[in-house]
Design a protein around this motif. Structure first.
Motif, mmCIF file in Angstrom:
data_model
loop_
_atom_site.group_PDB
_atom_site.id
_atom_site.type_symbol
_atom_site.label_atom_id
_atom_site.label_comp_id
_atom_site.label_asym_id
_atom_site.label_seq_id
_atom_site.Cartn_x
_atom_site.Cartn_y
_atom_site.Cartn_z
ATOM 1 N N PRO A 1 0.824 -1.216 0.000
ATOM 2 C CA PRO A 1 0.000 0.000 0.000
ATOM 3 C C PRO A 1 0.855 1.262 0.000
ATOM 4 O O PRO A 1 1.979 1.270 0.511
ATOM 5 C CB PRO A 1 -0.803 -0.117 1.296
ATOM 6 C CG PRO A 1 0.013 -0.997 2.179
ATOM 7 C CD PRO A 1 0.728 -1.940 1.254
ATOM 8 N N ALA A 2 0.294 2.318 -0.583
ATOM 9 C CA ALA A 2 0.965 3.609 -0.567
ATOM 10 C C ALA A 2 0.977 4.143 0.858
ATOM 11 O O ALA A 2 0.069 3.870 1.648
ATOM 12 C CB ALA A 2 0.219 4.579 -1.486
ATOM 13 N N LEU A 3 2.014 4.874 1.177
ATOM 14 C CA LEU A 3 2.072 5.507 2.491
ATOM 15 C C LEU A 3 0.955 6.532 2.608
ATOM 16 O O LEU A 3 0.650 7.233 1.638
ATOM 17 C CB LEU A 3 3.410 6.216 2.688
ATOM 18 C CG LEU A 3 4.635 5.346 2.892
ATOM 19 C CD1 LEU A 3 5.880 6.224 3.012
ATOM 20 C CD2 LEU A 3 4.482 4.489 4.123
ATOM 21 N N PRO A 4 0.355 6.633 3.774
ATOM 22 C CA PRO A 4 -0.644 7.679 3.956
ATOM 23 C C PRO A 4 -0.011 9.054 3.729
ATOM 24 O O PRO A 4 1.152 9.271 4.076
ATOM 25 C CB PRO A 4 -1.076 7.517 5.418
ATOM 26 C CG PRO A 4 -0.730 6.105 5.765
ATOM 27 C CD PRO A 4 0.490 5.784 4.950
ATOM 28 N N GLU A 5 -0.762 9.951 3.150
ATOM 29 C CA GLU A 5 -0.258 11.296 2.879
ATOM 30 C C GLU A 5 0.255 11.915 4.174
ATOM 31 O O GLU A 5 -0.387 11.841 5.224
ATOM 32 C CB GLU A 5 -1.366 12.173 2.297
ATOM 33 C CG GLU A 5 -0.846 13.503 1.805
ATOM 34 C CD GLU A 5 -1.899 14.290 1.044
ATOM 35 O OE1 GLU A 5 -1.850 15.518 1.121
ATOM 36 O OE2 GLU A 5 -2.747 13.657 0.388
ATOM 37 N N GLY A 6 1.447 12.459 4.089
ATOM 38 C CA GLY A 6 2.053 13.104 5.245
ATOM 39 C C GLY A 6 2.960 12.195 6.058
ATOM 40 O O GLY A 6 3.693 12.673 6.920
ATOM 41 N N MET A 7 2.933 10.889 5.814
ATOM 42 C CA MET A 7 3.812 9.986 6.560
ATOM 43 C C MET A 7 5.210 10.050 5.956
ATOM 44 O O MET A 7 5.371 9.874 4.755
ATOM 45 C CB MET A 7 3.313 8.546 6.532
ATOM 46 C CG MET A 7 4.234 7.583 7.290
ATOM 47 S SD MET A 7 3.682 5.859 7.229
ATOM 48 C CE MET A 7 2.630 5.835 8.670
#
Length: 129
Positions: A48-54
């Protein structure tokens, strides 16, 4: 608080149906002897893509990497829920004595998963909704 046995492992592609059939039988036996919940989960979003801001340096490792899973593998995560560790031990002892566990339909068949790439542990639940 509850207690959970957790598993992560590889099932070669093409053997998913055989694994599901075995897991369904196991579900019935564990639930019969008192397991509170039993789940078998096949990986679907394993990168999965990293959550925005992580920050990128906080990116977790993947089960694919842990298991050295290749393109011919499916990754599974499974868990069984019990009342406590003592309850887990009681249920597992009863399961091992269940006649279904000695049925030649199970015991005389090759495992549909790669047992050398299976990870297992017992976990005390610390937070629950």
């Amino acid at each position: 608080m509850a207690y959970v046995d957790g598993f992560v492992f590889v099932v070669p592609k093409g053997k998913e149906d055989a694994y599901r059939a075995m897991a369904q039988k196991a579900n019935e036996v564990w639930r019969k002897h008192g397991a509170l919940d039993y789940k078998e989960c096949m990986g679907e979003d394993l990168h999965p893509a990293l959550p925005e801001g992580m920050p990128a340096d906080m990116a977790p490792n993947s089960f694919v990497d842990l298991l050295k899973a290749g393109t011919d593998d499916t990754v599974w995560f499974s868990y069984i829920v019990y009342e406590s560790r003592a309850h887990r031990d009681e249920v597992n002892a009863a399961v091992m004595k269940d006649p279904a566990m000695n049925d030649p339909a199970w015991t005389d068949q090759p495992m549909p998963m790669d047992m050398k790439r299976m990870y297992y542990g017992g976990f005390q639940v610390e937070v629950s909704a």
